[in-house]
Design a protein around this motif. Sequence first.
Motif, PDB file in Angstrom:
ATOM      1  N   CYS A   1       0.825  -1.202   0.000  1.00  0.00           N
ATOM      2  CA  CYS A   1       0.000   0.000   0.000  1.00  0.00           C
ATOM      3  C   CYS A   1       0.866   1.262   0.000  1.00  0.00           C
ATOM      4  CB  CYS A   1      -0.922  -0.005   1.215  1.00  0.00           C
ATOM      5  SG  CYS A   1      -2.052   1.408   1.272  1.00  0.00           S
ATOM      6  N   VAL A   2       1.884   1.304   0.843  1.00  0.00           N
ATOM      7  CA  VAL A   2       2.711   2.506   0.947  1.00  0.00           C
ATOM      8  C   VAL A   2       3.534   2.724  -0.321  1.00  0.00           C
ATOM      9  CG1 VAL A   2       4.616   3.583   2.198  1.00  0.00           C
ATOM     10  CG2 VAL A   2       2.796   2.449   3.452  1.00  0.00           C
ATOM     11  N   THR A   3       4.105   1.657  -0.890  1.00  0.00           N
ATOM     12  CA  THR A   3       4.877   1.825  -2.123  1.00  0.00           C
ATOM     13  C   THR A   3       3.979   2.278  -3.272  1.00  0.00           C
ATOM     14  OG1 THR A   3       4.666  -0.570  -2.506  1.00  0.00           O
ATOM     15  CG2 THR A   3       6.730   0.225  -1.557  1.00  0.00           C
ATOM     16  N   ASN A   4       2.752   1.788  -3.331  1.00  0.00           N
ATOM     17  CA  ASN A   4       1.817   2.261  -4.358  1.00  0.00           C
ATOM     18  C   ASN A   4       1.497   3.737  -4.166  1.00  0.00           C
ATOM     19  OD1 ASN A   4       1.564  -0.147  -5.762  1.00  0.00           O
ATOM     20  ND2 ASN A   4      -0.129  -0.881  -4.502  1.00  0.00           N
ATOM     21  N   GLN A   5       1.331   4.159  -2.916  1.00  0.00           N
ATOM     22  CA  GLN A   5       1.067   5.570  -2.642  1.00  0.00           C
ATOM     23  C   GLN A   5       2.244   6.441  -3.063  1.00  0.00           C
ATOM     24  OE1 GLN A   5       0.206   5.365   1.531  1.00  0.00           O
ATOM     25  NE2 GLN A   5      -1.954   4.864   1.230  1.00  0.00           N
ATOM     26  N   MET A   6       3.466   5.992  -2.772  1.00  0.00           N
ATOM     27  CA  MET A   6       4.644   6.759  -3.162  1.00  0.00           C
ATOM     28  C   MET A   6       4.785   6.810  -4.676  1.00  0.00           C
ATOM     29  SD  MET A   6       7.600   5.971  -0.314  1.00  0.00           S
ATOM     30  CE  MET A   6       7.581   4.193  -0.467  1.00  0.00           C
ATOM     31  N   ALA A   7       4.470   5.705  -5.350  1.00  0.00           N
ATOM     32  CA  ALA A   7       4.547   5.679  -6.814  1.00  0.00           C
ATOM     33  C   ALA A   7       3.527   6.627  -7.423  1.00  0.00           C
ATOM     34  CB  ALA A   7       4.326   4.256  -7.321  1.00  0.00           C
ATOM     35  N   ASN A   8       2.333   6.682  -6.840  1.00  0.00           N
ATOM     36  CA  ASN A   8       1.295   7.571  -7.359  1.00  0.00           C
ATOM     37  C   ASN A   8       1.662   9.033  -7.176  1.00  0.00           C
ATOM     38  OD1 ASN A   8      -1.114   6.133  -8.483  1.00  0.00           O
ATOM     39  ND2 ASN A   8      -0.969   5.052  -6.544  1.00  0.00           N
ATOM     40  N   ILE A   9       2.370   9.362  -6.108  1.00  0.00           N
ATOM     41  CA  ILE A   9       2.809  10.747  -5.910  1.00  0.00           C
ATOM     42  C   ILE A   9       3.791  11.149  -7.001  1.00  0.00           C
ATOM     43  CG2 ILE A   9       4.243  12.204  -4.404  1.00  0.00           C
ATOM     44  CD1 ILE A   9       2.815  11.006  -2.048  1.00  0.00           C
ATOM     45  N   GLY A  10       4.559  10.174  -7.488  1.00  0.00           N
ATOM     46  CA  GLY A  10       5.518  10.456  -8.554  1.00  0.00           C
ATOM     47  C   GLY A  10       4.942  10.370  -9.950  1.00  0.00           C
ATOM     48  N   SER A  11       3.635  10.266 -10.074  1.00  0.00           N
ATOM     49  CA  SER A  11       3.018  10.168 -11.397  1.00  0.00           C
ATOM     50  C   SER A  11       1.840  11.117 -11.504  1.00  0.00           C
ATOM     51  CB  SER A  11       2.537   8.725 -11.658  1.00  0.00           C
ATOM     52  OG  SER A  11       1.541   8.367 -10.736  1.00  0.00           O
ATOM     53  N   GLN A  12       1.696  11.728 -12.655  1.00  0.00           N
ATOM     54  CA  GLN A  12       0.571  12.607 -12.939  1.00  0.00           C
ATOM     55  C   GLN A  12      -0.007  12.183 -14.290  1.00  0.00           C
ATOM     56  OE1 GLN A  12       1.925  16.645 -12.787  1.00  0.00           O
ATOM     57  NE2 GLN A  12       2.529  16.540 -10.644  1.00  0.00           N
ATOM     58  N   GLY A  13      -1.095  11.407 -14.203  1.00  0.00           N
ATOM     59  CA  GLY A  13      -1.649  10.863 -15.437  1.00  0.00           C
ATOM     60  C   GLY A  13      -0.673   9.865 -16.037  1.00  0.00           C
ATOM     61  N   ARG A  14      -0.316  10.078 -17.293  1.00  0.00           N
ATOM     62  CA  ARG A  14       0.635   9.186 -17.957  1.00  0.00           C
ATOM     63  C   ARG A  14       2.069   9.696 -17.830  1.00  0.00           C
ATOM     64  NH1 ARG A  14      -1.816   5.315 -20.772  1.00  0.00           N
ATOM     65  NH2 ARG A  14       0.141   4.792 -21.803  1.00  0.00           N
ATOM     66  N   LYS A  15       2.232  10.819 -17.173  1.00  0.00           N
ATOM     67  CA  LYS A  15       3.559  11.351 -16.942  1.00  0.00           C
ATOM     68  C   LYS A  15       4.083  10.821 -15.617  1.00  0.00           C
ATOM     69  CE  LYS A  15       6.126  15.688 -16.470  1.00  0.00           C
ATOM     70  NZ  LYS A  15       6.021  17.174 -16.408  1.00  0.00           N
ATOM     71  N   VAL A  16       5.252  10.180 -15.659  1.00  0.00           N
ATOM     72  CA  VAL A  16       5.801   9.537 -14.480  1.00  0.00           C
ATOM     73  C   VAL A  16       7.166  10.136 -14.158  1.00  0.00           C
ATOM     74  CG1 VAL A  16       6.602   7.354 -13.499  1.00  0.00           C
ATOM     75  CG2 VAL A  16       4.574   7.391 -14.945  1.00  0.00           C
ATOM     76  N   ASP A  17       7.379  10.402 -12.866  1.00  0.00           N
ATOM     77  CA  ASP A  17       8.662  10.940 -12.414  1.00  0.00           C
ATOM     78  C   ASP A  17       9.178  10.069 -11.275  1.00  0.00           C
ATOM     79  OD1 ASP A  17      10.855  12.382 -11.682  1.00  0.00           O
ATOM     80  OD2 ASP A  17       9.768  14.092 -10.865  1.00  0.00           O
ATOM     81  N   ASP A  18      10.139   9.186 -11.587  1.00  0.00           N
ATOM     82  CA  ASP A  18      10.700   8.300 -10.561  1.00  0.00           C
ATOM     83  C   ASP A  18      11.336   9.091  -9.426  1.00  0.00           C
ATOM     84  OD1 ASP A  18      11.955   5.895 -12.997  1.00  0.00           O
ATOM     85  OD2 ASP A  18       9.961   6.178 -12.160  1.00  0.00           O
ATOM     86  N   THR A  19      11.868  10.265  -9.746  1.00  0.00           N
ATOM     87  CA  THR A  19      12.603  11.042  -8.751  1.00  0.00           C
ATOM     88  C   THR A  19      11.733  11.392  -7.553  1.00  0.00           C
ATOM     89  OG1 THR A  19      13.961  12.000 -10.503  1.00  0.00           O
ATOM     90  CG2 THR A  19      13.989  13.112  -8.381  1.00  0.00           C
ATOM     91  N   ALA A  20      10.494  11.793  -7.797  1.00  0.00           N
ATOM     92  CA  ALA A  20       9.600  12.172  -6.705  1.00  0.00           C
ATOM     93  C   ALA A  20       9.304  10.988  -5.795  1.00  0.00           C
ATOM     94  CB  ALA A  20       8.307  12.748  -7.267  1.00  0.00           C
ATOM     95  N   SER A  21       9.062   9.821  -6.385  1.00  0.00           N
ATOM     96  CA  SER A  21       8.773   8.633  -5.580  1.00  0.00           C
ATOM     97  C   SER A  21       9.986   8.201  -4.782  1.00  0.00           C
ATOM     98  CB  SER A  21       8.311   7.486  -6.491  1.00  0.00           C
ATOM     99  OG  SER A  21       7.138   7.838  -7.192  1.00  0.00           O
ATOM    100  N   ASN A  22      11.155   8.205  -5.412  1.00  0.00           N
ATOM    101  CA  ASN A  22      12.366   7.799  -4.710  1.00  0.00           C
ATOM    102  C   ASN A  22      12.775   8.809  -3.652  1.00  0.00           C
ATOM    103  OD1 ASN A  22      13.225   5.214  -5.849  1.00  0.00           O
ATOM    104  ND2 ASN A  22      13.371   6.320  -7.768  1.00  0.00           N
ATOM    105  N   PHE A  23      12.400  10.083  -3.849  1.00  0.00           N
ATOM    106  CA  PHE A  23      12.661  11.081  -2.816  1.00  0.00           C
ATOM    107  C   PHE A  23      11.896  10.742  -1.541  1.00  0.00           C
ATOM    108  CE2 PHE A  23      11.089  14.909  -0.643  1.00  0.00           C
ATOM    109  CZ  PHE A  23      12.298  15.406  -0.157  1.00  0.00           C
ATOM    110  N   LEU A  24      10.646  10.340  -1.685  1.00  0.00           N
ATOM    111  CA  LEU A  24       9.858   9.963  -0.512  1.00  0.00           C
ATOM    112  C   LEU A  24      10.495   8.784   0.203  1.00  0.00           C
ATOM    113  CD1 LEU A  24       6.168  10.280  -1.777  1.00  0.00           C
ATOM    114  CD2 LEU A  24       7.563  11.949  -0.550  1.00  0.00           C
ATOM    115  N   MET A  25      11.000   7.819  -0.575  1.00  0.00           N
ATOM    116  CA  MET A  25      11.667   6.675   0.037  1.00  0.00           C
ATOM    117  C   MET A  25      12.943   7.111   0.739  1.00  0.00           C
ATOM    118  SD  MET A  25      11.051   3.468   0.413  1.00  0.00           S
ATOM    119  CE  MET A  25      11.896   3.107   1.960  1.00  0.00           C
ATOM    120  N   ALA A  26      13.640   8.093   0.170  1.00  0.00           N
ATOM    121  CA  ALA A  26      14.856   8.607   0.802  1.00  0.00           C
ATOM    122  C   ALA A  26      14.529   9.284   2.126  1.00  0.00           C
ATOM    123  CB  ALA A  26      15.559   9.589  -0.135  1.00  0.00           C
ATOM    124  N   VAL A  27      13.394   9.985   2.183  1.00  0.00           N
ATOM    125  CA  VAL A  27      12.973  10.615   3.439  1.00  0.00           C
ATOM    126  C   VAL A  27      12.696   9.542   4.492  1.00  0.00           C
ATOM    127  CG1 VAL A  27      11.189  12.007   4.553  1.00  0.00           C
ATOM    128  CG2 VAL A  27      12.064  12.664   2.318  1.00  0.00           C
TER     129      VAL A  27
END
Length: 213
Positions: free
Chosen positions: A90-116
């Motif tokens: 559940c948490v990894t899906n939430q982090m992945a969704n924060i890093g995506s906007q529609g069909r545009k995906v940004d791994d950096t945002a999701s991995n930043f949350l994991m870094a925090v």
Amino acid sequence: MAANTPDSIKADAALMETQVDHVFSKLTDAQRERVVSVARRAKERTAGPEMAVEVKDGQLAITYGHENAYAAVALLMADMGTCDASFFNCVTNQMANIGSQGRKVDDTASNFLMAVVRAVQPRDELETLLAVQMGAIHNATMMLARRLNHVETIPQQDAAERALNKLARTYAMQMEALKRYRTGGQQKVTVEHVTVNAGGQAIVGAVGAGGRG
């Protein structure tokens, strides 16, 4: 200029540690020590792998930068302070969704949350949830700070400023909440020095002002 990747950063860290005299010959002794310190910390940190997020057939897919998928999940669960697979998914899906906007995906945002999350070093699932929220609030705060710097009208400035202040206060409250949770909500007061003059009396406890008897 090539983008930094986890593997390249680790390689650079190893290079800094083993060849610092050659690579950083023009640095001062103090600067070299700081570089070596960063390299040493990077080598000692046993963080889990990065996540890669992409959209496949309209669905958000998550993969991990590790040759063994089971090992990747175990490492990330350790980073999250959990042994619950449902919580992890559940948490990894939430982090992945924060890093995506529609069909545009940004791994950096999701991995930043994991870094925090790794920086907080959560001891349980509740601390992980708070860490993820702190990362998300920080991202939103930076977005509003950028928006405030590019406003064109007074109403835009007022709206951006109000939102920015709310987010900044929320982050500070989250920090305090984490501290309270880790200390069990207890406050510790330490008296470092007490001076009692001759003929005086030291009193420890609440003191109230009374009227004349």
